[in-house]
Design a protein around this motif. Structure first.
Motif, short mmCIF file in Angstrom:
data_model
loop_
_atom_site.label_atom_id
_atom_site.label_comp_id
_atom_site.label_asym_id
_atom_site.label_seq_id
_atom_site.Cartn_x
_atom_site.Cartn_y
_atom_site.Cartn_z
N ARG A 249 0.84 -1.19 0.00
CA ARG A 249 0.00 0.00 0.00
C ARG A 249 0.88 1.24 0.00
O ARG A 249 0.56 2.24 -0.63
N PHE A 250 1.98 1.17 0.71
CA PHE A 250 2.85 2.35 0.74
C PHE A 250 3.83 2.38 -0.43
O PHE A 250 4.19 3.46 -0.89
N HIS B 275 1.84 3.99 -3.00
CA HIS B 275 1.28 5.28 -2.61
C HIS B 275 1.62 6.32 -3.69
O HIS B 275 2.79 6.51 -4.01
N PRO B 276 0.62 6.97 -4.27
CA PRO B 276 0.87 7.85 -5.43
C PRO B 276 1.87 8.97 -5.15
O PRO B 276 2.57 9.39 -6.06
N LEU B 277 1.94 9.45 -3.93
CA LEU B 277 2.84 10.58 -3.65
C LEU B 277 4.15 10.12 -3.03
O LEU B 277 5.20 10.68 -3.29
N LEU B 278 4.09 9.14 -2.15
CA LEU B 278 5.26 8.79 -1.37
C LEU B 278 5.86 7.45 -1.78
O LEU B 278 6.93 7.08 -1.34
N SER C 77 -2.01 6.24 -10.47
CA SER C 77 -2.66 6.01 -9.20
C SER C 77 -3.19 4.58 -9.21
O SER C 77 -4.07 4.24 -9.98
N TYR D 235 -8.28 -7.06 2.77
CA TYR D 235 -8.54 -6.37 4.03
C TYR D 235 -7.54 -5.24 4.28
O TYR D 235 -7.92 -4.14 4.67
N THR D 236 -6.26 -5.51 4.03
CA THR D 236 -5.27 -4.48 4.34
C THR D 236 -5.12 -3.44 3.23
O THR D 236 -4.76 -2.32 3.51
N VAL D 237 -5.39 -3.82 1.98
CA VAL D 237 -5.08 -2.88 0.91
C VAL D 237 -6.28 -2.03 0.49
O VAL D 237 -6.17 -0.81 0.39
N THR D 238 -7.44 -2.63 0.26
CA THR D 238 -8.55 -1.82 -0.27
C THR D 238 -9.83 -1.90 0.55
O THR D 238 -10.77 -1.16 0.26
N PHE E 179 -4.90 2.67 -7.14
CA PHE E 179 -6.16 2.18 -6.58
C PHE E 179 -7.33 3.09 -6.93
O PHE E 179 -8.36 3.04 -6.30
N GLU E 180 -7.14 3.94 -7.93
CA GLU E 180 -8.13 4.97 -8.20
C GLU E 180 -9.40 4.41 -8.85
O GLU E 180 -10.50 4.70 -8.41
#
Lengths: 446, 282
Positions: free
Chosen positions: B114-115, B118-121, B137, B222-225, B139-140
């Motif tokens: 997930r990180f 992450h689109p920015l980081l 992105s 569960y953890t990602v979306t 997960f957009e």
């Protein structure tokens, strides 16, 4: 050696050792221990620092078991259902309280409060008291407020002169501040399906004058105000928030805000402390807090409760009397705890350390709980979460030019109709419409 | 006689909970009901589930996910197994490195990715942006979110495919290869006409196992979306989990779990019947 001697000797030794062990254990008298079950949060850390005070005063040892939010509900139910209890004191999130109370899992606290007038329940802010305190169905108290998580607006003072007062103003300001070329955005949004999109999106709905329920507990989330609100919310998410914010949790949004990639953020009011803390934030000192645009904020709150099968109720009550007292709350507030008592919000010492305390009081005072205390609070939040998330996808299609504004709004209306229908059926199976019910304030008429 | 203890264990561990769930699925019962008795409702729970659009959406999502991740992890795992079954220096270290993703708990894998995405980081969007100038992105949109989940899951599971397939490759007889070599077959011909046919049973087992594991996916969702955006990545196990342990509606949850189980068994039987038997014969 023959066995006739060995066996009796061994038996004798075992008996003597066991007797000695039993006697010495009895003579020592182990200190009373209580077990707490809490979310692994900064609030819990503040409390831990203060615990030695309670342990010295009472001689009761406190063991805190910490868990992440996601597992708490499941864990609590397994403890409630077991014949032997395990935890003496627990914290409960406000969407769960009615469900737990009606299942008979929480000890009513009315007698305890009558014996401890120093706890002064009138001192709790009204919005909080109805969220986790008095249960409107039987008028009993099942939880004492612990801390609030009302939503507020955080903004960068170097970029925003006066915080926006309504959502339209918020949107145009955010749009103005957004510059994708420089990787800078107006709002660090958290629109992930589930609690997050509700905690954020519902502020827009409230600000537009929409509500989830009317005073007689009928769902009204499919109002035209709610449609307008979610449409604007979608525009904020897709036009002024970093790409991907539709799947963001608090962590991602906070990272974006603290690392200087966003000018504003809608989040829990006490996060102002973390945003201005140089250890956690690269933009420390630049943040200020204001009430959410539109006036009404979404309110969540945790409360202290005692499970029906607590092994050591007497000590649990002693702990409750200590932790919920105005004195303890003040000490915690000076460490950064989010208060629940009027007296703490107005305390001169607390205000001197945190000059924005009066703003926070305004935020929490003007907040409306995320769900009323009904037995299906958790489900309602998730129904809203799902359809809010679906609604945002229609705004996405609008942004990409696939559908017109009117079409997008019509589709959002359809999603919210479905949400309202599901909530209605859920409430109906729970028996809420069999008789005339009237919600207490702040939901219903005072 | 000697089988009795193990038989009892099997019944106790395997069948008792199954029958409990089966009985539960014909009743109305919530975990919050302390002393209210179970109320017999016949097929009501099943009727609800069969008519529930969201259940079938979730079933479809589950299949898309399982097919995607099985194919992807198979392709990557098989390619690596072929590569690392050759003899060269440092092969041992590389083999050990390939296994690493399998050793990380799925929950950590989810949070980690997930990180990373992450689109920015995140690292991956940053690399894409510095090379192409496009901000991606992950997960957009619904399709993108599903694709990203498949990517993450395949990353975690390709070592499994790799291990199974490598073991298969190593146990292949040497003679056909030597014969082919003497006959002057090229690499592609050897792969196409010797390795692939010989490997077929192993491939079938590996793909079946991975497919069945993927149908049960839960932790990464569960953890990602958490199933979003909307219900685009909601799988059956996640939906059942929500009904049973977040809402405490164990009756409906049980019915859903059983329908789900029948679907999985159906897949497994079909697969064994066609793919596996065919692979053996071929």
């Amino acid at each position: 050696m023959n066995t006739k001697v060995v066996v009796p000797t061994v038996v004798a030794i075992i008996v003597i050792v066991a007797a000695v062990l039993l006697l010495t254990r009895g003579g020592e008298q182990a200190p009373t221990t209580i077990r707490l079950y809490m979310e692994d949060m900064v609030e819990t850390a503040y409390l831990e620092k203060l615990l030695p005070e309670f342990e010295q005063q009472t001689g009761i040892k406190v063991v805190i078991e910490k868990a992440s939010y996601e597992v708490m509900r499941e864990k609590l139910i397994s403890v409630f259902k077991s014949s032997e209890g395990y935890y003496d004191v627990i914290i409960v999130d406000n969407p769960w309280v009615a469900e737990f109370a009606e299942a008979g899992w929480l000890v009513p606290l009315d007698d305890f409060l009558a014996e401890n007038p120093q706890l002064n329940v009138d001192d709790y802010l009204t919005s909080l008291w109805w969220t986790v305190g008095k249960y409107w169905k039987d008028g009993k108290v099942y939880m004492l407020p612990w801390y609030n998580y009302a939503l507020a607006l955080m903004y960068r003072t170097d970029l925003v002169n006066t915080p926006p007062r309504d959502w339209a103003e918020f949107y145009s300001l955010a749009k103005q501040l957004t510059d994708p070329q420089k990787d800078f955005y107006g709002v660090a949004a958290q629109a992930r399906r589930g609690y997050k999109v509700v905690e954020e999106g519902l502020n827009y709905v409230y600000g537009f004058g929409g509500r989830v329920f009317d005073a007689s507990l009928r769902p009204v989330i499919n109002s035209s105000q709610a449609v307008e609100a979610l449409f604007l919310y979608g525009r904020v998410v897709f036009e002024t928030a970093p790409p991907g914010a539709i799947n963001w949790e608090f962590d991602e949004a906070f990272q974006a805000a603290q690392s200087g990639k966003a000018a504003m953020m809608i989040t829990y009011n006490w996060m102002i402390g973390a945003l201005n803390n140089p250890e956690q934030s690269q933009t420390a000192g630049k943040w200020m807090v204001a009430p959410v645009p539109g006036g009404y904020a979404v309110l969540g709150a945790w409360g202290w409760a005692i499970p029906h099968n607590a092994p050591n109720k007497e000590a649990a009550f002693k702990f409750l009397a200590w932790v919920a007292s105005p004195e303890t709350e003040k000490k915690l507030a000076l460490m950064g705890h989010a208060p629940v008592r009027k007296s703490t919000f107005l305390d001169p010492e607390v205000n001197q350390k945190y000059p924005y305390m009066k703003t926070l009081l305004e935020v929490v005072d003007n907040s409306l709980p995320i769900v009323p205390p009904v037995t299906v609070g958790e489900q309602i939040v998730h129904i809203l979460g799902q359809y809010f998330s679906e609604s945002l996808l229609h705004v996405k299609d609008f942004e990409e030019g696939k559908i017109s504004e009117a079409e997008a709004k019509a589709l959002i209306k359809q999603e919210l109709d479905k949400a309202a229908q599901e909530i209605y059926e859920l409430m109906k199976t729970e028996g809420y419409y069999e008789q005339q019910v009237q919600l207490p304030p702040p939901w219903g008429p005072g | 006689m000697f089988l009795l203890p193990s038989l009892a264990l099997l019944v106790g561990i395997g069948l008792a909970p199954f029958f409990y769930v089966l009985i539960l699925s014909f009743h109305r019962y919530r975990l919050t009901w302390s002393d209210r008795p179970w109320e017999f409702v016949g097929l009501d729970n099943y009727r609800y589930v069969m008519n529930w659009e969201r259940f079938w959406d979730a079933a479809w999502n589950t299949i898309v996910f399982a097919v995607g991740t099985t194919l992807l992890s198979f392709a990557v795992g098989f390619a690596l197994a072929l590569f690392l079954s050759q003899r060269f220096r440092g092969r041992g270290i590389l083999r050990a490195l390939v296994i690493i993703p399998l050793l990380i708990p799925p929950v950590s894998v989810g949070l980690m990715w997930r990180f990373i995405l992450h689109p920015l980081l995140g690292l991956v969007p940053w690399i894409i942006k510095s090379v192409t100038g496009v901000t991606v992105s992950f997960f957009e949109t619904p399709a993108m979110a599903m694709f990203s989940l498949i990517l993450i899951d395949a990353w975690e599971w390709f070592p499994f495919m790799f291990l199974v397939l490598l073991a298969g490759l190593e146990s292949l007889p040497r003679e056909p290869y030597e014969a082919a070599y003497v006959d002057g077959a090229n690499r592609y011909q050897i792969f196409r006409h010797i390795t692939l046919p010989l490997m077929r049973p192993v491939i079938a087992v590996a793909v079946l196992l991975k497919f069945l594991i993927s149908l049960k996916v839960y932790d990464i969702i569960y953890t990602v979306t958490t199933g979003g955006p909307g219900t685009a990545t909601e799988t059956l196990s996640y939906l059942i989990y929500r009904q049973t342990f977040a809402y405490f509606w164990v009756d409906r949850g049980s019915a859903m779990a059983l329908v789900y189980e029948y679907l999985i068994i159906l897949f497994a039987v079909l697969f064994v019947k066609y793919a596996l038997v065919k692979a053996r014969a071929g």
